[in-house]
Motif scaffolding. Structure first.
Motif, short mmCIF file in Angstrom:
data_model
loop_
_atom_site.label_atom_id
_atom_site.label_comp_id
_atom_site.label_asym_id
_atom_site.label_seq_id
_atom_site.Cartn_x
_atom_site.Cartn_y
_atom_site.Cartn_z
N SER A 191 12.25 -10.66 78.19
CA SER A 191 13.12 -10.28 79.30
C SER A 191 14.35 -9.54 78.78
N VAL A 192 15.00 -8.80 79.66
CA VAL A 192 16.21 -8.09 79.30
C VAL A 192 17.28 -8.30 80.37
N THR A 193 18.53 -8.23 79.90
CA THR A 193 19.69 -8.26 80.79
C THR A 193 20.61 -7.13 80.33
N ARG A 194 21.16 -6.38 81.27
CA ARG A 194 21.95 -5.20 80.92
C ARG A 194 23.37 -5.31 81.44
N GLU A 252 5.59 -1.40 75.11
CA GLU A 252 6.60 -2.43 75.33
C GLU A 252 8.01 -1.85 75.20
N ILE A 253 8.19 -0.90 74.29
CA ILE A 253 9.49 -0.24 74.14
C ILE A 253 9.89 0.45 75.44
N TYR A 254 8.94 1.16 76.05
CA TYR A 254 9.25 1.88 77.29
C TYR A 254 9.40 0.92 78.46
N ALA A 255 8.67 -0.19 78.44
CA ALA A 255 8.86 -1.21 79.46
C ALA A 255 10.24 -1.86 79.32
N PHE A 256 10.70 -2.06 78.08
CA PHE A 256 12.03 -2.60 77.81
C PHE A 256 13.09 -1.70 78.43
N MET A 257 12.96 -0.39 78.24
CA MET A 257 13.95 0.54 78.78
C MET A 257 13.90 0.60 80.30
N GLU A 258 12.68 0.56 80.85
CA GLU A 258 12.58 0.59 82.31
C GLU A 258 13.09 -0.72 82.92
N ALA A 259 12.84 -1.85 82.26
CA ALA A 259 13.37 -3.12 82.74
C ALA A 259 14.89 -3.13 82.65
N ALA A 260 15.44 -2.49 81.61
CA ALA A 260 16.90 -2.39 81.49
C ALA A 260 17.48 -1.59 82.65
N ASP A 261 16.79 -0.53 83.07
CA ASP A 261 17.24 0.24 84.23
C ASP A 261 17.22 -0.62 85.49
N GLU A 262 16.16 -1.41 85.63
CA GLU A 262 16.04 -2.27 86.80
C GLU A 262 17.16 -3.33 86.81
N LYS A 295 20.11 -2.98 85.55
CA LYS A 295 21.34 -2.29 85.95
C LYS A 295 21.38 -2.06 87.46
N ARG A 296 20.25 -1.64 88.04
CA ARG A 296 20.20 -1.40 89.48
C ARG A 296 20.48 -2.66 90.28
N ARG A 297 20.11 -3.79 89.69
CA ARG A 297 20.25 -5.07 90.39
C ARG A 297 21.48 -5.85 89.95
N GLY A 298 22.44 -5.13 89.36
CA GLY A 298 23.73 -5.75 89.03
C GLY A 298 23.73 -6.62 87.80
N GLY A 299 22.79 -6.39 86.86
CA GLY A 299 22.79 -7.12 85.61
C GLY A 299 21.98 -8.39 85.60
N VAL A 300 21.04 -8.55 86.53
CA VAL A 300 20.19 -9.74 86.52
C VAL A 300 19.15 -9.62 85.42
N LYS A 301 18.59 -10.74 85.01
CA LYS A 301 17.53 -10.75 84.01
C LYS A 301 16.24 -10.21 84.61
N SER A 315 29.66 2.73 77.55
CA SER A 315 28.52 2.20 76.79
C SER A 315 27.63 1.33 77.66
N GLU A 316 26.44 1.08 77.14
CA GLU A 316 25.46 0.19 77.78
C GLU A 316 25.05 -0.85 76.75
N LEU A 317 24.99 -2.10 77.16
CA LEU A 317 24.52 -3.17 76.29
C LEU A 317 23.31 -3.82 76.94
N VAL A 318 22.18 -3.78 76.22
CA VAL A 318 20.96 -4.40 76.71
C VAL A 318 20.63 -5.57 75.78
N VAL A 319 20.53 -6.75 76.35
CA VAL A 319 20.24 -7.97 75.58
C VAL A 319 18.80 -8.37 75.87
N GLY A 320 18.00 -8.39 74.81
CA GLY A 320 16.60 -8.77 74.96
C GLY A 320 16.34 -10.16 74.40
N THR A 321 15.54 -10.94 75.13
CA THR A 321 15.14 -12.27 74.66
C THR A 321 13.66 -12.23 74.33
#
Length: 335
Positions: A230-233, A308-318, A320-326, A239-245
């Motif tokens: 999962s990711v949280t942005r 998975e790398i591209y899914a990570f980036m797309e999940a990070a965009d999602e 951000k769109r949802r206000g930083g939810v996981k 800057s942008e910070l994306v935290v992956g678990t």
């Protein structure tokens, strides 16, 4: 759709190695500088194209790059991104000086070459361009971003597999010396965490991180390996910070810098110490991997990891769109 995507993603070892030597209309064995493996380039809208041409067409290339020659190029390339389009005339002249023929279509290009570098800076036309290469049964390296969306990236890998055509895609940052050593030489023991960074300038036609953030994200995944759950942005104006678990509980972060002059790098933390990545070391390490791929027709990267790398980036965009939810990656991979 979910079951189809799930079954494809699980078949990671087959993609990129499906075609055998006998199934292709040429052999990549026994080639020399007098009888080289002929490379064609699609896209002269990026500095990568002349850089690779200079390496492969050098009078005395590195031994790992010997036996290849870039012989033809189709210049386009983005026809919508102005910063990319403006570079095409200059790069045409640069590669012509290195003995490269300029052709008027991808169909003409693939008739003249054995293998292809798909270098178009714009990821949006990659699917259409790749289809012409798959039809011609030519092994292909697709430069970053592999596509302009996760959906197109998945289609590219599925269609390459269906056509039996070897392919792989990577940022050159994966092959920085220390990044590679952490992953493949057990340099710091088991990797416990990684903080990666890179420029993350925007191109409105591409998902946020696909344009330049891909470099730092690829560093992160090279160090950590696949398995992000999962990711949280978190976003600031600069800057942008994306935290992956990861599934085993490890944490990896990517920080993308929006403006100013920033390098590419990071720090990996392991059971036997830590190691700093950076600065950028040029394109030769990636070119060596590409050359080996063209010889063996085996991708050095598991396709599932790239997806998975591209899914990570797309999940990070999602996120951000949802206000930083996981956001879970499987919501992208299996949607």
């Amino acid at each position: 759709m979910k079951s189809s995507r799930r079954s494809f993603i699980k078949k990671t070892t087959a993609i990129g190695a499906a075609a055998s030597l006998s199934s292709l209309p040429f052999s990549l064995l026994g080639k020399t500088q007098n009888n080289p493996i002929k490379i064609g380039i699609i896209g002269l809208d990026t500095s990568h194209s002349p850089a690779f041409t200079k390496l492969f067409n050098a009078e005395n290339p590195k031994p790992e790059l010997a036996g290849f020659r870039v012989v033809a190029a189709y210049p386009y390339g983005s026809k919508t991104i102005q910063s990319s389009m403006d570079r095409i005339p200059g790069y045409i002249e640069q590669v012509k000086e290195l003995g490269v023929e300029i052709v008027d279509s991808i169909e003409t290009l693939v008739q003249k070459v054995d293998v292809v570098l798909l270098e178009t800076n714009d990821g949006k036309p990659h699917l259409e361009q790749a289809r012409a290469v798959f039809k011609a049964k030519k092994p292909v390296f697709i430069d970053k971003p592999v596509a302009g969306s996760f959906s197109d990236a998945l289609k590219i890998y599925k269609e390459a597999e269906a056509a039996g055509v070897p392919m792989f895609s990577s940022s050159s940052l994966r092959y920085q010396k220390n990044v590679h050593a952490v992953r493949h030489e057990n340099k710091i023991g088991k990797v416990l965490a990684c903080d990666a960074f890179s420029p993350a300038t925007l191109e409105p036609s591409h998902p946020d991180l696909f344009w330049y953030g891909i470099h730092g994200v690829e560093i992160l995944f090279t160090a950590m390996g696949p398995g992000c759950e999962s990711v949280t942005r978190f976003s600031t104006p600069d800057s942008e910070l994306v935290v992956g678990t990861w599934k085993d509980g490890r944490i990896g972060t990517f920080r993308g810098m929006r403006s100013g002059k920033h390098d590419y790098g990071g720090t990996a933390f392991g059971t036997d110490g830590n190691l700093f990545f950076g600065p950028f070391e040029g394109y030769e390490p990636l070119a060596i991997q590409i050359a080996d791929f063209f010889r063996t027709k085996k991708s050095p990267i598991d396709p599932q990891e790239t997806l998975e790398i591209y899914a990570f980036m797309e999940a990070a965009d999602e996120s951000k769109r949802r206000g930083g939810v996981k956001v879970r990656l499987d919501s992208i991979l299996l949607s």
